[in-house]
Design a protein around this motif. Structure first.
Motif, PDB file in Angstrom:
ATOM      1  N   CYS A  42      -0.525   8.616  -4.929  1.00 53.93           N
ATOM      2  CA  CYS A  42      -0.621   7.969  -6.240  1.00 53.93           C
ATOM      3  C   CYS A  42       0.042   6.599  -6.270  1.00 53.93           C
ATOM      4  N   LEU A  43       0.907   6.294  -5.287  1.00 54.40           N
ATOM      5  CA  LEU A  43       1.589   4.996  -5.274  1.00 54.40           C
ATOM      6  C   LEU A  43       0.646   3.848  -4.925  1.00 54.40           C
ATOM      7  N   ILE A  44      -0.609   4.157  -4.592  1.00 58.11           N
ATOM      8  CA  ILE A  44      -1.582   3.083  -4.369  1.00 58.11           C
ATOM      9  C   ILE A  44      -1.731   2.245  -5.631  1.00 58.11           C
ATOM     10  N   SER A  45      -1.511   2.874  -6.793  1.00 56.26           N
ATOM     11  CA  SER A  45      -1.611   2.127  -8.054  1.00 56.26           C
ATOM     12  C   SER A  45      -0.556   1.028  -8.122  1.00 56.26           C
ATOM     13  N   LEU A  46       0.636   1.278  -7.567  1.00 60.26           N
ATOM     14  CA  LEU A  46       1.681   0.250  -7.537  1.00 60.26           C
ATOM     15  C   LEU A  46       1.260  -0.931  -6.681  1.00 60.26           C
ATOM     16  N   ALA A  47       0.650  -0.639  -5.514  1.00 63.35           N
ATOM     17  CA  ALA A  47       0.224  -1.706  -4.618  1.00 63.35           C
ATOM     18  C   ALA A  47      -0.844  -2.576  -5.273  1.00 63.35           C
ATOM     19  N   VAL A  48      -1.808  -1.939  -5.942  1.00 63.85           N
ATOM     20  CA  VAL A  48      -2.873  -2.702  -6.599  1.00 63.85           C
ATOM     21  C   VAL A  48      -2.295  -3.527  -7.747  1.00 63.85           C
ATOM     22  N   GLU A  49      -1.360  -2.953  -8.486  1.00 66.86           N
ATOM     23  CA  GLU A  49      -0.720  -3.691  -9.580  1.00 66.86           C
ATOM     24  C   GLU A  49       0.028  -4.905  -9.043  1.00 66.86           C
ATOM     25  N   GLY A  50       0.773  -4.719  -7.946  1.00 67.42           N
ATOM     26  CA  GLY A  50       1.514  -5.835  -7.362  1.00 67.42           C
ATOM     27  C   GLY A  50       0.602  -6.941  -6.871  1.00 67.42           C
ATOM     28  N   PHE A  51      -0.543  -6.562  -6.298  1.00 66.06           N
ATOM     29  CA  PHE A  51      -1.484  -7.567  -5.791  1.00 66.06           C
ATOM     30  C   PHE A  51      -2.220  -8.262  -6.937  1.00 66.06           C
ATOM     31  N   TYR A  52      -2.702  -7.489  -7.890  1.00 68.98           N
ATOM     32  CA  TYR A  52      -3.547  -8.035  -8.952  1.00 68.98           C
ATOM     33  C   TYR A  52      -2.745  -8.893  -9.933  1.00 68.98           C
ATOM     34  N   ASP A  53      -1.481  -8.539 -10.183  1.00 67.90           N
ATOM     35  CA  ASP A  53      -0.649  -9.264 -11.153  1.00 67.90           C
ATOM     36  C   ASP A  53       0.323 -10.230 -10.474  1.00 67.90           C
ATOM     37  N   ARG A  54       0.040 -10.625  -9.269  1.00 70.08           N
ATOM     38  CA  ARG A  54       0.949 -11.488  -8.503  1.00 70.08           C
ATOM     39  C   ARG A  54       1.122 -12.844  -9.173  1.00 70.08           C
ATOM     40  N   ASP A  55       2.266 -13.461  -8.940  1.00 71.26           N
ATOM     41  CA  ASP A  55       2.541 -14.813  -9.409  1.00 71.26           C
ATOM     42  C   ASP A  55       3.245 -15.580  -8.302  1.00 71.26           C
ATOM     43  N   ILE A  56       3.688 -16.775  -8.625  1.00 69.41           N
ATOM     44  CA  ILE A  56       4.302 -17.623  -7.590  1.00 69.41           C
ATOM     45  C   ILE A  56       5.565 -16.976  -7.031  1.00 69.41           C
ATOM     46  N   ASP A  57       6.368 -16.356  -7.893  1.00 72.49           N
ATOM     47  CA  ASP A  57       7.615 -15.741  -7.428  1.00 72.49           C
ATOM     48  C   ASP A  57       7.346 -14.576  -6.477  1.00 72.49           C
ATOM     49  N   SER A  58       6.411 -13.702  -6.844  1.00 78.17           N
ATOM     50  CA  SER A  58       6.154 -12.533  -5.994  1.00 78.17           C
ATOM     51  C   SER A  58       5.436 -12.920  -4.702  1.00 78.17           C
ATOM     52  N   MET A  59       4.673 -14.014  -4.718  1.00 78.45           N
ATOM     53  CA  MET A  59       3.975 -14.451  -3.508  1.00 78.45           C
ATOM     54  C   MET A  59       4.955 -14.814  -2.392  1.00 78.45           C
ATOM     55  N   LYS A  60       6.165 -15.212  -2.771  1.00 75.85           N
ATOM     56  CA  LYS A  60       7.174 -15.552  -1.757  1.00 75.85           C
ATOM     57  C   LYS A  60       7.538 -14.326  -0.926  1.00 75.85           C
ATOM     58  N   TYR A  61       7.550 -13.151  -1.578  1.00 83.56           N
ATOM     59  CA  TYR A  61       7.870 -11.923  -0.853  1.00 83.56           C
ATOM     60  C   TYR A  61       6.749 -11.547   0.113  1.00 83.56           C
ATOM     61  N   ALA A  62       5.490 -11.797  -0.303  1.00 86.47           N
ATOM     62  CA  ALA A  62       4.363 -11.477   0.568  1.00 86.47           C
ATOM     63  C   ALA A  62       4.355 -12.356   1.815  1.00 86.47           C
ATOM     64  N   ALA A  63       4.876 -13.558   1.716  1.00 94.57           N
ATOM     65  CA  ALA A  63       4.888 -14.468   2.862  1.00 94.57           C
ATOM     66  C   ALA A  63       5.787 -13.954   3.984  1.00 94.57           C
ATOM     67  N   SER A  64       6.849 -13.233   3.640  1.00 93.51           N
ATOM     68  CA  SER A  64       7.785 -12.753   4.662  1.00 93.51           C
ATOM     69  C   SER A  64       7.499 -11.318   5.099  1.00 93.51           C
ATOM     70  N   MET A  65       6.949 -10.465   4.213  1.00 96.69           N
ATOM     71  CA  MET A  65       6.667  -9.050   4.495  1.00 96.69           C
ATOM     72  C   MET A  65       7.898  -8.367   5.095  1.00 96.69           C
ATOM     73  N   GLU A  66       9.038  -8.655   4.510  1.00 95.38           N
ATOM     74  CA  GLU A  66      10.322  -8.185   5.045  1.00 95.38           C
ATOM     75  C   GLU A  66      10.445  -6.669   5.080  1.00 95.38           C
ATOM     76  N   ARG A  67       9.873  -5.960   4.112  1.00 99.28           N
ATOM     77  CA  ARG A  67      10.067  -4.511   4.036  1.00 99.28           C
ATOM     78  C   ARG A  67       9.002  -3.721   4.775  1.00 99.28           C
ATOM     79  N   PHE A  68       7.742  -4.179   4.748  1.00102.49           N
ATOM     80  CA  PHE A  68       6.659  -3.351   5.255  1.00102.49           C
ATOM     81  C   PHE A  68       6.052  -3.824   6.580  1.00102.49           C
ATOM     82  N   LEU A  69       6.295  -5.052   6.991  1.00104.88           N
ATOM     83  CA  LEU A  69       5.814  -5.510   8.298  1.00104.88           C
ATOM     84  C   LEU A  69       6.721  -6.624   8.812  1.00104.88           C
ATOM     85  N   PRO A  70       7.976  -6.301   9.060  1.00 97.64           N
ATOM     86  CA  PRO A  70       8.936  -7.358   9.431  1.00 97.64           C
ATOM     87  C   PRO A  70       8.636  -7.998  10.788  1.00 97.64           C
TER      88      PRO A  70
END
Length: 647
Positions: free
Chosen positions: A238-266
């Motif tokens: 069911c946590l797939i809903s969190l991933a889709v929410e994070g991707f679909y509602d992304r903004d400039i601040d959250s995009m910085k985290y995707a650039a590093s992928m520190e937690r899920f693909l370091p």
């Protein structure tokens, strides 16, 4: 700011209802007993037991369903106050809940289905459901509701009970009933409150395909994701809903985290990528597929020519969504700045706390720091932090357990579902629009038929020869005599309304006085314009006026004025646009002819001109809606179409 004032800003009046959210309340019959107080331990125990029974009864429907944002849950009112429930329900022990459905409207109607099923399995419950738009069940059945029911008169009247929709009748409660009175009446008079079969059908048709429709709304697809993401989805699909929410509602601040992928693909290594099958709603799949997203620098992606590129791209979006939502919730959890903080801040601004200061100014920052400090010391901050941190803690717990790539390699995966529905939705949309169109046409047909029966007027044939055109003039006079209000003129259904104080004869004489000059009037011998106008002027003059004019001079002036006016009118075509009484009389008298004097204005045949104008306007509409047909429809008349017009 006192604690009492702080808490008051979160009540129902001061807080806005969240958008795209459905709310529901469940009232058991035992909660209406005077012995069951909200804070009574025995009452709380009974509510808890009912809560578990309901969730257990619905588990077969919800076990494998992926909700868009949050699952279907209930809470006891004695445990946590319902900020979105009406204040009248606070003193009645009940269960309540809310569910944000976002872009997936299927979630809302699945909730409606679950509530109807609950009312069937537990017949001693009365259930309310509403959303940001209000009583949306009534919107669904709008073409079948009683005339008295509207958003202003529906307060505490709409309930679900025993698998049916119930409407508290107006004849028993003329004014808005209290919630307690409605629930008490509903529990003892179910047979009198059950809505009509047409209303029931309109709502049942909307949910009749559930729960099969809920299964059909799911979409399974094969994706390539980092092993950490695969591990999370293995334990908590069911946590797939969190991933889709994070991707679909992304903004400039959250995009910085995707650039590093520190937690899920370091390590940004391709060796950490595995292939898994993911189940999500169709709405989620559409949100992922319909947005173009560039993979972060260093993220391992195959070439576009590779057959697995589509699965890798979709998996990359899911992985980035997990990274963004995880880091944002972790940060917000530490700060405790979630939904309640936003409501708190909005209330401060609304109440003038910042006193018009510009954001970013020194004084504004000082006041903001004070507000944040006060918020961090409140119980709401701790509760909000717990809520925001819950997904983060669950993800950390799953990833703290040992796992390896070998657990996911070499497994047989089910094939991906056909996604042609994503590109061929036009037929489904047209079918839905066609269904609504048929419903509107059926409503209009029945509405007109019923109106004709009530009024007892209207042509019985489609031929003009069988239709008395005199009914138009007659109905217009009756229509003028009827009651009107600020909402417009209406024809009362019961025919018992009092007539408007309106002297039609006097009104017509005033019109004729304008159209008829003095010489025509004197020739007829029954109407003196000068005398009438002089009389009107005498009415306007007060008795104690000091101004006295000579009567002969006044008559001479009015006579000259009338002659000049007649001369001006004769030079126009205005007089030729009306049918006059003498003309109609000449046509009726066979074998006689009379040449009208050009200097003579004859009286206007008002009724004939009225009918002629209506027929001309109606004919120019060519069967389409227009002012003539609308006005005649209000009066209960319906002209037949002229089949010989084009012949």
């Amino acid at each position: 700011m006192s604690q009492a004032n702080f808490s008051s800003i979160f009540n129902h009046k001061n807080s806005r209802l969240p958008e795209d959210t459905v709310f529901f309340s469940v009232f058991p019959d035992f909660s209406l007993s005077p012995d069951h107080k909200p804070q009574n331990p025995e009452t709380f125990s009974q509510l808890q037991s009912l809560h578990l029974q309901i969730l257990n009864a619905l588990s077969s429907y919800t076990a494998n369903y992926i909700w868009q944002h949050e699952p279907f849950t209930l809470s006891a009112s004695t445990q946590s106050a319902c900020a979105t429930c009406p204040t009248s329900s606070h003193h009645i022990p009940h269960l309540h809940g809310k569910l944000r459905y976002g872009d997936n409207l299927e979630d809302e109607w699945f909730v409606v289905f679950l509530l109807f099923e609950t009312s069937l399995k537990f017949p001693n419950l009365s259930i309310r459901v509403w959303d940001t738009d209000g009583e949306f069940l009534l919107i669904e059945a709008a073409f079948h509701l009683p005339k008295w029911l509207n958003p202003e008169t529906s307060t505490n009247r709409i309930f679900i009970r025993g698998g049916s929709l119930h409407i508290i009748p107006k004849n028993h409660f003329p004014s808005d009933p209290t919630l307690f009175d409605s629930l008490s009446y509903l529990s003892t008079h179910e047979d009198k409150t059950k809505a009509s079969s047409s209303v029931q059908s309109a709502i049942k048709n909307r949910i009749q395909d559930y729960p099969d429709r809920a299964v059909k709304n799911m979409h399974r697809v094969t994706v390539r994701v980092p092993i950490s993401v695969a591990q999370i989805l293995k334990h908590e699909p069911c946590l797939i809903s969190l991933a889709v929410e994070g991707f679909y509602d992304r903004d400039i601040d959250s995009m910085k985290y995707a650039a590093s992928m520190e937690r899920f693909l370091p390590n940004k290594s391709n060796d950490e990528i595995v292939e898994v099958s993911v189940l999500m709603s169709r709405a989620m799949y559409a949100q992922l597929m319909q947005q173009t997203f560039q993979a972060p620098k260093g993220y391992p992606m195959p070439p576009r020519s590779d057959g697995g590129y589509a699965a890798a791209e979709l998996g990359m979006k899911i992985a980035c969504g997990f990274e963004m939502i995880y880091q944002m919730k972790k940060r917000n959890g530490l700060e405790g700045k979630g939904g309640t903080w936003e409501v708190y801040k909005e209330s401060l601004e609304k109440n003038g706390y910042f006193d018009g200061l510009l954001p970013g100014s020194k004084e504004y920052k000082r006041l903001m720091e004070n507000a944040e400090d006060y918020y961090r010391k409140s119980s709401l901050h701790h509760r909000e932090s717990e809520i925001l941190s819950a997904p983060v803690r669950r993800i950390d717990d799953i990833l703290s357990q040992p796992f390896s790539v070998d657990e996911f390699n070499g497994r047989d995966l089910p094939p991906s579902d056909d996604d042609s529905w994503l590109y061929n939705g036009e037929d489904e949309l047209n079918a839905a629009l066609s269904e609504r169109q048929h419903e509107m046409e059926y409503y209009d047909m029945n509405h007109k038929k019923n109106k004709s029966k009530e009024e007892g007027v209207g042509p019985s044939s489609s031929n003009f020869d069988d239709y008395d055109l005199g009914d138009i003039a007659k109905s217009m006079k009756e229509f003028v005599d009827k009651m009107s209000s600020f909402e417009g003129a209406e024809v009362p259904a019961d025919g018992s309304s009092k007539n408007v104080d309106f002297d039609v004869d006097h009104f017509m004489k005033e019109i004729e006085s304008v159209m008829k000059p003095s010489n025509a009037a004197s020739g007829d011998g029954d109407y003196d314009v000068d005398e009438e106008l002089s009389s009107d002027m005498d009415l306007d003059d007060p008795e104690d006026s000091d101004i006295e004019e000579d009567e002969d001079e006044q008559k001479e002036f009015m006579s000259s004025y009338s002659d000049a006016l007649s001369h001006e009118l004769k030079s126009t075509t205005l007089d030729k646009s009306f049918v006059r009484a003498d003309e109609t009389q000449v046509k009726k008298d066979e074998g006689t002819s009379r040449e009208l004097d050009d200097d003579e204005f004859t009286p206007v045949d008002v009724d004939l001109n009225l009918v002629k104008s209506f027929l001309g306007s109606f004919s120019s509409q060519e069967g389409l809606p227009g002012p003539a047909s609308n006005m005649l429809g209000v009066m209960g008349l319906q002209l037949p179409q002229d089949d010989n017009k084009d012949k």
